[in-house]
Design a protein around this motif. Structure first.
Motif, PDB file in Angstrom:
ATOM      1  N   PRO A 112       0.814  -1.216   0.000  1.00  0.00           N
ATOM      2  CA  PRO A 112       0.000   0.000   0.000  1.00  0.00           C
ATOM      3  C   PRO A 112       0.851   1.272   0.000  1.00  0.00           C
ATOM      4  O   PRO A 112       1.935   1.301   0.580  1.00  0.00           O
ATOM      5  N   GLU A 113       0.338   2.274  -0.669  1.00  0.00           N
ATOM      6  CA  GLU A 113       1.016   3.565  -0.710  1.00  0.00           C
ATOM      7  C   GLU A 113       1.010   4.208   0.673  1.00  0.00           C
ATOM      8  O   GLU A 113       0.147   3.942   1.496  1.00  0.00           O
ATOM      9  N   HIS A 114       1.977   5.056   0.905  1.00  0.00           N
ATOM     10  CA  HIS A 114       2.106   5.816   2.153  1.00  0.00           C
ATOM     11  C   HIS A 114       2.205   4.882   3.359  1.00  0.00           C
ATOM     12  O   HIS A 114       1.594   5.124   4.392  1.00  0.00           O
ATOM     13  N   SER A 115       2.970   3.822   3.185  1.00  0.00           N
ATOM     14  CA  SER A 115       3.236   2.866   4.252  1.00  0.00           C
ATOM     15  C   SER A 115       4.723   2.874   4.546  1.00  0.00           C
ATOM     16  O   SER A 115       5.508   3.518   3.854  1.00  0.00           O
ATOM     17  N   THR A 116       5.095   2.122   5.562  1.00  0.00           N
ATOM     18  CA  THR A 116       6.501   1.900   5.869  1.00  0.00           C
ATOM     19  C   THR A 116       6.760   0.413   5.737  1.00  0.00           C
ATOM     20  O   THR A 116       5.974  -0.404   6.216  1.00  0.00           O
ATOM     21  N   ILE A 117       7.846   0.076   5.066  1.00  0.00           N
ATOM     22  CA  ILE A 117       8.238  -1.320   4.950  1.00  0.00           C
ATOM     23  C   ILE A 117       9.538  -1.515   5.734  1.00  0.00           C
ATOM     24  O   ILE A 117      10.493  -0.765   5.575  1.00  0.00           O
ATOM     25  N   TYR A 118       9.489  -2.481   6.636  1.00  0.00           N
ATOM     26  CA  TYR A 118      10.655  -2.875   7.421  1.00  0.00           C
ATOM     27  C   TYR A 118      11.299  -4.016   6.658  1.00  0.00           C
ATOM     28  O   TYR A 118      10.619  -4.979   6.307  1.00  0.00           O
TER      29      TYR A 118
END
Length: 142
Positions: A112-118
């Motif tokens: 999803p857009e405007h997310s953070t991926i670790y």
């Protein structure tokens, strides 16, 4: 390039019942990661002073780039988790050092857009994790 969705039990903390794993084998690319990419490295198993592999996340297109730097028979993987969904992503290369930079570019519809991926880079021998890179990375999607 296709993405496969599977139940996950991974090294990235989200319970299998709550997440989906999207996995892709990296393909060759003539493109190198651009300056907006967030990168990390993992050192060698036999030689911890040598860079075994590199990985970068590029937010535009949600692409992972991977590169094997040592001819040691191991491969490089990136595994990541999205904060908003708990979904997991796995990008791996099997091309060896001669393949240069490779890219996993089919995740854009799943992250999803405007997310953070670790995410973390790992050095693998088959299905056995030999080591991870420095600090885990937190990258924003666009």
């Amino acid at each position: 390039m296709t993405t496969t969705a599977l139940a996950v039990v991974g090294f990235l903390g989200t319970p299998a019942s709550a997440a989906t794993l999207y996995t892709e084998r990296a393909s060759s690319t003539s493109t190198t990661p651009t300056l907006d990419a967030n990168c990390n490295e993992v050192t060698g198993y036999e030689n911890p002073r040598a860079t075994a592999g590199l990985a970068c996340f590029r937010p535009l297109g949600d692409k992972f780039y991977v590169r094997d730097m040592l001819g040691d028979g191991h491969h490089i993987e990136v595994r990541g988790t999205v904060n908003r969904t708990g979904d997991n992503f796995r990008c791996y290369e099997l091309g060896g050092t001669s393949a240069g930079w490779q890219v996993c570019d089919s995740f854009a519809d799943e992250i999803p857009e405007h997310s953070t991926i670790y995410w973390e880079i790992g050095l693998w021998e088959g299905d056995r994790l030999l080591g991870t890179g420095g600090d885990p990375k937190f990258s924003s999607t666009t």
